[in-house]
Design a protein around this motif. Structure first.
Motif: not given
Length: 324
Positions: A81-103
């Motif tokens: 599992t690879l998770l990338i959490y990136q902070q959102q610009e401006g007004l936000s509730n935190g981070y946006r998640k992208q999830e990857f499942k690698l061999p």
């Protein structure tokens, strides 16, 4: 063995944990079986191509934190599992998640390199909304994370299971700072940091119920805000209650005195109704809570942990949502 436990000392002097959350724009979380050595990325399961990539990112001074994560399935799983959490610009509730499942973990560096270049990466999955809670159990880096982090991780697993919170995943994590606040955790996607956790406060954090004043002792701050503003955010959270966790927030430091003893900060938040509030506050150095201590069990020198207090807080603007 080192007989000095930084977490015990921090508790003895009743250090305030607020303002200790680290501010990163991006977190890259890589599933990797334990055990991990003191410098986690030198662990035997971490491939050379990933180590090289992390060094390149450090040299470029990118605001990215790489962490190793694991759970009870990490040794047995046939994918990484690879998770990338990136902070959102401006007004936000935190981070946006992208999830990857690698061999396998050898694929991580290639996927992350593509992501950093803005190229659509392979292996991304459509994932349902989840909370990923990281508990630092990195005992080879600091013994307090073994002493307090490991037992808490097992407790947290059981609590999540007992509450039947199917949308919450708990992970062991490599070091992310604040050993002296062990057991310490980050709660994604919001990116809030907690420390000195116990069973009751953890249950309240999971369910957003109970007396919110319990967060006064365990809330380290929100990673999307500068450290000094984290005290202001806690102040508003404790005043406004659990609804605060549903608000979109942004903040900035407006002024600093030359000696950094006085800070003028601003924090804006938008309620789900669309109403926008902006508060400003004068933050002053708290000489009582500012303490000199060792930041970790192995530290050879002491550090000064500067704390601020909200001396004045006022509403600057309120914009009520209008619907046509």
């Amino acid at each position: 063995m080192n007989n000095f436990f930084c977490a015990d000392h921090s508790r003895e002097i009743q250090e305030d944990v607020i303002g200790s959350a680290t501010n990163y724009q991006t977190y890259i979380l890589v599933e990797c079986p334990t055990p991990w050595v003191s410098e986690a990325l030198n662990s035997k399961w971490v491939p050379d191509n990933l180590r090289i990539l992390v060094e390149d990112v450090k040299r470029a001074k990118l605001p990215i934190n790489f962490l190793l994560i694991a759970n009870d399935q990490s040794h047995r799983g046939e994918e990484t599992t690879l998770l990338i959490y990136q902070q959102q610009e401006g007004l936000s509730n935190g981070y946006r998640k992208q999830e990857f499942k690698l061999p396998n973990i050898e694929q991580v560096a290639g996927v992350v390199s593509k992501w950093l270049a803005g190229v659509s990466a392979d292996y991304e999955i459509e994932s349902s909304p989840t909370r990923d809670i990281l508990v630092c159990t990195h005992g080879s880096h600091d013994q307090c994370c073994a002493k307090y982090g490991n037992p808490f991780y097992f407790h947290a697993e059981n609590t999540i299971s007992d509450l039947q919170l199917n949308h919450v995943r708990i992970w062991r994590s490599s070091h992310f700072g604040g050993h002296r606040f062990a057991p310490t955790a980050i709660d994604f996607p919001q990116g809030r940091y907690y420390g000195v956790l116990d069973s009751d406060t953890f249950k309240s954090i999971l369910t957003h119920t109970g007396d919110i004043q319990c967060l006064n002792k365990v809330y380290r701050g929100w990673g999307i805000l500068p450290n000094a503003l984290q005290i202001l955010e806690r102040e508003l959270m404790l005043r406004l209650g659990w609804d605060w966790f549903n608000y979109q927030v942004t903040g900035k430091i407006l002024e600093k005195s030359l000696d950094n003893n006085t800070i003028l900060g601003e924090l804006s938040f938008e309620q789900p109704s669309g109403t926008l509030y902006t508060y400003q506050a004068k933050l002053i150095k708290d000489d009582v809570k500012t303490q000199t201590l060792k930041g970790s069990c192995q530290a050879s020198q002491e550090i000064v942990s500067i704390k601020y207090a909200v001396s004045n807080l006022w509403l600057v603007a309120k914009k009520v949502a209008t619907y046509s």
